[in-house]
Motif scaffolding. Structure first.
Motif, mmCIF file in Angstrom:
data_model
loop_
_atom_site.group_PDB
_atom_site.id
_atom_site.type_symbol
_atom_site.label_atom_id
_atom_site.label_comp_id
_atom_site.label_asym_id
_atom_site.label_seq_id
_atom_site.Cartn_x
_atom_site.Cartn_y
_atom_site.Cartn_z
ATOM 1 N N MET A 140 0.939 -0.796 0.013
ATOM 2 C CA MET A 140 -0.122 -0.053 0.071
ATOM 3 C C MET A 140 0.802 1.491 -0.267
ATOM 4 N N GLN A 141 2.293 1.024 -0.466
ATOM 5 C CA GLN A 141 2.778 2.838 -1.172
ATOM 6 C C GLN A 141 2.266 3.145 -1.786
ATOM 7 N N PRO A 142 1.809 4.649 -1.376
ATOM 8 C CA PRO A 142 0.678 5.304 -2.205
ATOM 9 C C PRO A 142 1.768 5.532 -4.106
ATOM 10 N N LYS A 143 1.191 4.941 -4.905
ATOM 11 C CA LYS A 143 1.311 5.044 -6.417
ATOM 12 C C LYS A 143 0.827 5.806 -7.373
ATOM 13 N N TYR A 144 -1.112 5.805 -6.998
ATOM 14 C CA TYR A 144 -1.957 6.583 -7.776
ATOM 15 C C TYR A 144 -2.229 8.663 -7.049
ATOM 16 N N HIS A 145 -2.246 8.956 -8.163
ATOM 17 C CA HIS A 145 -3.047 10.536 -7.511
ATOM 18 C C HIS A 145 -4.314 10.435 -7.922
ATOM 19 N N TYR A 146 -5.040 10.720 -7.371
ATOM 20 C CA TYR A 146 -6.974 10.655 -7.806
ATOM 21 C C TYR A 146 -6.596 12.207 -7.278
ATOM 22 N N ILE A 147 -7.574 12.903 -8.136
ATOM 23 C CA ILE A 147 -7.482 14.385 -8.516
ATOM 24 C C ILE A 147 -9.149 14.076 -7.677
ATOM 25 N N LEU A 148 -9.650 14.645 -6.389
ATOM 26 C CA LEU A 148 -10.674 14.531 -6.247
ATOM 27 C C LEU A 148 -11.194 16.588 -6.946
ATOM 28 N N ARG A 149 -12.519 16.513 -7.937
ATOM 29 C CA ARG A 149 -12.176 17.874 -8.124
ATOM 30 C C ARG A 149 -14.005 18.112 -8.192
ATOM 31 N N PRO A 150 -14.675 19.824 -8.227
ATOM 32 C CA PRO A 150 -15.828 19.628 -8.340
ATOM 33 C C PRO A 150 -16.416 18.987 -9.281
ATOM 34 N N GLY A 151 -17.503 18.727 -9.520
ATOM 35 C CA GLY A 151 -18.112 17.945 -10.119
ATOM 36 C C GLY A 151 -17.999 16.610 -10.422
ATOM 37 N N SER A 152 -16.692 16.003 -9.883
ATOM 38 C CA SER A 152 -17.028 14.634 -10.281
ATOM 39 C C SER A 152 -18.228 13.372 -9.610
ATOM 40 N N ILE A 153 -18.200 12.404 -9.716
ATOM 41 C CA ILE A 153 -19.465 11.529 -9.098
ATOM 42 C C ILE A 153 -19.456 11.714 -7.737
ATOM 43 N N THR A 154 -17.949 12.118 -7.203
ATOM 44 C CA THR A 154 -18.207 11.778 -5.887
ATOM 45 C C THR A 154 -17.848 12.726 -4.859
ATOM 46 N N THR A 155 -18.069 13.872 -5.892
ATOM 47 C CA THR A 155 -18.430 15.116 -5.216
ATOM 48 C C THR A 155 -19.381 16.228 -5.290
ATOM 49 N N ALA A 156 -20.098 15.497 -6.800
ATOM 50 C CA ALA A 156 -21.480 15.978 -7.143
ATOM 51 C C ALA A 156 -22.608 16.096 -6.698
ATOM 52 N N GLY A 157 -23.412 17.246 -6.462
ATOM 53 C CA GLY A 157 -24.842 16.888 -5.157
ATOM 54 C C GLY A 157 -25.215 15.749 -5.470
ATOM 55 N N TYR A 158 -26.324 16.390 -5.227
ATOM 56 C CA TYR A 158 -28.214 14.464 -5.475
ATOM 57 C C TYR A 158 -28.509 14.643 -7.439
ATOM 58 N N ARG A 159 -27.983 13.848 -7.460
ATOM 59 C CA ARG A 159 -28.901 13.861 -9.341
ATOM 60 C C ARG A 159 -29.566 12.223 -8.844
ATOM 61 N N PRO A 160 -30.631 11.926 -9.812
ATOM 62 C CA PRO A 160 -31.125 10.416 -9.528
ATOM 63 C C PRO A 160 -29.668 9.322 -9.904
ATOM 64 N N ALA A 161 -28.790 9.684 -10.373
ATOM 65 C CA ALA A 161 -27.851 8.820 -10.505
ATOM 66 C C ALA A 161 -26.906 8.465 -9.564
ATOM 67 N N LEU A 162 -27.208 9.149 -8.404
ATOM 68 C CA LEU A 162 -26.387 8.699 -6.972
ATOM 69 C C LEU A 162 -26.714 7.921 -6.239
ATOM 70 N N HIS A 163 -28.503 7.039 -6.810
ATOM 71 C CA HIS A 163 -28.895 6.134 -5.996
ATOM 72 C C HIS A 163 -28.157 5.268 -6.762
ATOM 73 N N ASP A 164 -27.417 4.872 -7.549
ATOM 74 C CA ASP A 164 -26.121 3.453 -8.122
ATOM 75 C C ASP A 164 -25.182 3.696 -6.521
ATOM 76 N N CYS A 165 -24.420 4.574 -6.291
ATOM 77 C CA CYS A 165 -23.881 4.290 -4.987
ATOM 78 C C CYS A 165 -24.366 3.459 -3.256
ATOM 79 N N VAL A 166 -26.406 3.397 -3.349
ATOM 80 C CA VAL A 166 -26.258 2.813 -2.842
ATOM 81 C C VAL A 166 -26.711 0.774 -3.112
ATOM 82 N N ASP A 167 -27.111 0.803 -4.416
ATOM 83 C CA ASP A 167 -27.100 -0.297 -5.092
ATOM 84 C C ASP A 167 -26.167 -0.502 -5.588
ATOM 85 N N ALA A 168 -25.183 0.190 -5.548
ATOM 86 C CA ALA A 168 -23.844 -0.871 -5.583
ATOM 87 C C ALA A 168 -22.411 -1.929 -4.670
ATOM 88 N N TYR A 169 -22.935 -0.908 -3.382
ATOM 89 C CA TYR A 169 -22.909 -1.234 -2.040
ATOM 90 C C TYR A 169 -23.667 -2.791 -1.195
#
Length: 291
Positions: free
Chosen positions: A200-229
């Motif tokens: 687990m030494q870090p080798k990948y740089h992940y960018i949390l940018r505004p408007g990405s899947i993980t940072t955007a606010g509510y929209r119906p497709a966000l329910h996929d998060c619940v379904d996936a888990y």
């Protein structure tokens, strides 16, 4: 001994601001025997043309242009044409350390494993988080590998900080038309591997940018998060019942995340799902608290 070919699949959509840095980090890898598959997923900006320009500069690059089908569709298109013995995935707004694939391949080779996982630098604005697992080194399979996968939270669930033997995707594909696509399948991928290396030494740089899947606010497709888990939770419950409570943590997090977005949203939401999420949280919170 010749290095085996690694196929690196990069879905590309509306990332002209980030794409050069991403591709540059891949072509500059110390592990040179790469096939770099850029999948232009119907991008409306200049990203597709940038892919073509890169292909002219490096003969290891192959470009697919397709109608927009989403991240899963783009990754699956790359898997279909990949010629490598190993597969890797990089998101086109992220970048990787120069030795990431050499690092992951060395771990696979040393342990004769099917899957290797590295750590992640998470960038949010000017802050960089390395996580608390950077010194972790484990070689596992089956139950133990799935247990570690669940404990790693987000670094376990994603596709892109890993190197896979190609056969892990002989029957598995990313679910098209869904968000949080990694979480739908990654538990099964981990479990399919005969041996997994967590280095687990870090080798990948992940960018949390505004408007990405993980940072955007509510929209119906966000329910996929619940379904996936929930899909992941069902898989774990069926195959490793003693890990059910651990997978339930992720389910509760997903329910809280989407419910929070729904409650903060200044507009109409699905009231039946909102009630369903509240009921799920109330029903299952004690099971987690007792662990």
């Amino acid at each position: 001994m010749d290095q085996p070919l690694i196929s690196v699949i990069v879905p590309v959509y509306r990332v002209e601001k980030y794409l050069d840095q991403c591709i540059s980090s891949i072509v500059s890898q110390t592990y040179q025997n790469l096939e770099i598959i850029l999948v232009d997923d119907g991008s409306p900006d200049h990203s597709g043309a940038m892919c073509d320009a890169w292909a002219k500069k490096d003969n290891r690059i192959r470009v697919i242009h397709q109608e927009n089908g989403g991240l899963s569709s783009a990754r699956n298109a790359g898997i279909r044409i990949a010629r490598g013995e190993y597969l890797g995935f990089v998101d086109s707004d992220d970048w990787i350390e120069p030795d990431m694939y050499a690092f992951l391949y060395a771990a696979l080779e040393k342990e004769t494993a099917d899957l290797a996982v590295c750590g992640v630098y998470t960038h949010k604005d000017s802050n960089v988080n390395v996580g608390s697992n950077a010194s972790l080194y484990l070689v596992q399979s089956g139950h133990d590998a799935v247990q570690t996968f669940l404990k790693l939270a987000s670094q376990g669930k994603v596709a892109w900080n890993k190197l896979y033997k190609r056969q892990l995707f002989s029957e598995i594909r990313f679910p098209e038309g869904r968000l949080w696509e990694d979480c739908f399948i990654m538990g099964q991928v981990i479990d399919t591997a005969e041996k997994v290396v967590y280095h687990m030494q870090p080798k990948y740089h992940y960018i949390l940018r505004p408007g990405s899947i993980t940072t955007a606010g509510y929209r119906p497709a966000l329910h996929d998060c619940v379904d996936a888990y929930l899909v992941l939770h069902q898989y774990v419950s069926q195959n490793y019942p003693d890990l059910t409570a651990l997978s339930l943590y992720g389910c509760l997090w997903a329910h809280f995340k989407v419910l929070d977005a729904m409650l903060l949203f200044n507009g109409p939401t699905d009231s039946s799902r909102r009630k369903e999420y509240i009921r799920f949280i109330r029903t299952n919170r004690k099971a987690v608290l007792h662990e």
